[in-house]
Motif scaffolding. Structure first.
Motif, PDB file in Angstrom:
ATOM      1  N   ASP A   1      -3.517-117.346 -12.363  1.00 45.90           N
ATOM      2  CA  ASP A   1      -4.887-117.811 -12.510  1.00 45.90           C
ATOM      3  C   ASP A   1      -4.874-119.075 -13.368  1.00 45.90           C
ATOM      4  O   ASP A   1      -3.832-119.694 -13.527  1.00 45.90           O
ATOM      5  CB  ASP A   1      -5.752-116.728 -13.156  1.00 45.90           C
ATOM      6  CG  ASP A   1      -7.207-116.788 -12.734  1.00 45.90           C
ATOM      7  OD1 ASP A   1      -7.659-117.840 -12.257  1.00 45.90           O
ATOM      8  OD2 ASP A   1      -7.910-115.775 -12.898  1.00 45.90           O
ATOM      9  N   TYR A   2      -6.029-119.419 -13.918  1.00 46.71           N
ATOM     10  CA  TYR A   2      -6.107-120.562 -14.820  1.00 46.71           C
ATOM     11  C   TYR A   2      -6.987-120.204 -16.010  1.00 46.71           C
ATOM     12  O   TYR A   2      -7.795-119.279 -15.962  1.00 46.71           O
ATOM     13  CB  TYR A   2      -6.654-121.806 -14.108  1.00 46.71           C
ATOM     14  CG  TYR A   2      -8.122-121.728 -13.790  1.00 46.71           C
ATOM     15  CD1 TYR A   2      -9.069-122.243 -14.670  1.00 46.71           C
ATOM     16  CD2 TYR A   2      -8.563-121.134 -12.617  1.00 46.71           C
ATOM     17  CE1 TYR A   2     -10.424-122.159 -14.386  1.00 46.71           C
ATOM     18  CE2 TYR A   2      -9.901-121.048 -12.311  1.00 46.71           C
ATOM     19  CZ  TYR A   2     -10.833-121.562 -13.199  1.00 46.71           C
ATOM     20  OH  TYR A   2     -12.165-121.476 -12.913  1.00 46.71           O
ATOM     21  N   GLU A   3      -6.815-120.936 -17.077  1.00 42.12           N
ATOM     22  CA  GLU A   3      -7.630-120.808 -18.284  1.00 42.12           C
ATOM     23  C   GLU A   3      -8.045-122.216 -18.679  1.00 42.12           C
ATOM     24  O   GLU A   3      -7.236-123.152 -18.605  1.00 42.12           O
ATOM     25  CB  GLU A   3      -6.822-120.150 -19.403  1.00 42.12           C
ATOM     26  CG  GLU A   3      -7.543-119.976 -20.709  1.00 42.12           C
ATOM     27  CD  GLU A   3      -8.601-118.885 -20.688  1.00 42.12           C
ATOM     28  OE1 GLU A   3      -9.501-118.944 -21.543  1.00 42.12           O
ATOM     29  OE2 GLU A   3      -8.534-117.988 -19.818  1.00 42.12           O
ATOM     30  N   ALA A   4      -9.293-122.386 -19.088  1.00 39.53           N
ATOM     31  CA  ALA A   4      -9.782-123.696 -19.503  1.00 39.53           C
ATOM     32  C   ALA A   4     -10.609-123.565 -20.766  1.00 39.53           C
ATOM     33  O   ALA A   4     -11.291-122.554 -20.977  1.00 39.53           O
ATOM     34  CB  ALA A   4     -10.615-124.323 -18.384  1.00 39.53           C
ATOM     35  N   ASN A   5     -10.526-124.583 -21.595  1.00 41.11           N
ATOM     36  CA  ASN A   5     -11.313-124.633 -22.815  1.00 41.11           C
ATOM     37  C   ASN A   5     -11.451-126.092 -23.218  1.00 41.11           C
ATOM     38  O   ASN A   5     -10.699-126.944 -22.741  1.00 41.11           O
ATOM     39  CB  ASN A   5     -10.661-123.809 -23.926  1.00 41.11           C
ATOM     40  CG  ASN A   5     -11.661-123.318 -24.957  1.00 41.11           C
ATOM     41  OD1 ASN A   5     -12.805-123.745 -24.981  1.00 41.11           O
ATOM     42  ND2 ASN A   5     -11.210-122.433 -25.818  1.00 41.11           N
ATOM     43  N   GLY A   6     -12.382-126.386 -24.094  1.00 44.53           N
ATOM     44  CA  GLY A   6     -12.584-127.758 -24.501  1.00 44.53           C
ATOM     45  C   GLY A   6     -13.157-127.868 -25.894  1.00 44.53           C
ATOM     46  O   GLY A   6     -13.411-126.866 -26.566  1.00 44.53           O
ATOM     47  N   ILE A   7     -13.353-129.113 -26.320  1.00 44.69           N
ATOM     48  CA  ILE A   7     -13.872-129.383 -27.657  1.00 44.69           C
ATOM     49  C   ILE A   7     -14.666-130.685 -27.637  1.00 44.69           C
ATOM     50  O   ILE A   7     -14.299-131.636 -26.942  1.00 44.69           O
ATOM     51  CB  ILE A   7     -12.728-129.455 -28.692  1.00 44.69           C
ATOM     52  CG1 ILE A   7     -13.287-129.579 -30.102  1.00 44.69           C
ATOM     53  CG2 ILE A   7     -11.761-130.575 -28.375  1.00 44.69           C
ATOM     54  CD1 ILE A   7     -12.270-129.350 -31.195  1.00 44.69           C
TER      55      ILE A   7
END
Length: 161
Positions: free
Chosen positions: A38-44
């Motif tokens: 799968d994938y994982e995404a995060n940001g700031i």
């Protein structure tokens, strides 16, 4: 989405009438893979500081197969804020899109960048720094997308635009 299957997300500002019109911009596929994973995404947000931390949490038994860091900068049209670091390792981003409309902060251009960070991303804490290309530059944010394989997951097609 319009009747032609295109997403409307391009803005054009007409200063004479102060109307905002939307133009059709088709999505272009950048990456795809079929894998058990799968994938994982995060940001700031980076608006007041060009450094920050992006946390990525992967399930036990996962292996990172691909990772991409995205960021954007509001700046002069000839300025490019395409360098920085991830986990203290230098990166150079590719300019993937540009807009000459900036109705909020009144810069000449908004530039969007992507860097392949597969070999330097961590499952856990990732320290990001984007170098402003000029004194007028406003780095607004960064996002990290991590694609991983995991034998416990079902087979899946991941498309990245």
């Amino acid at each position: 989405m319009n009747d032609n299957g295109k997403i409307n997300y391009g803005l054009n500002l007409n200063s004479a009438s102060e109307e905002i019109s939307v133009s059709d911009v088709p999505f272009t596929q950048f990456f795809n893979v079929m894998l058990k994973g799968d994938y994982e995404a995060n940001g700031i947000g980076l608006q007041n500081n060009n450094t920050g931390t992006i946390n990525i949490t992967l399930p036990l038994g996962s292996t990172i197969t691909n990772a991409f860091l995205y960021w954007y900068a509001l700046e002069n049209s000839t300025t490019l804020s395409n360098t920085g670091s991830l986990n203290n390792i230098a990166i150079t981003g590719t300019l993937i899109a540009s807009s000459t409309s900036d109705p909020c902060f009144f810069h000449e251009s908004t530039h969007f960048f992507r860097a392949d960070v597969t070999n330097i991303v961590n499952s856990g804490v990732n320290n990001v720094q984007i170098n402003p290309g000029g004194s007028e530059t406003l780095i607004d944010g960064a996002s990290l997308v991590v694609i991983f394989s995991n034998p416990a997951f079902p087979r899946k097609q991941i498309n990245h635009y």
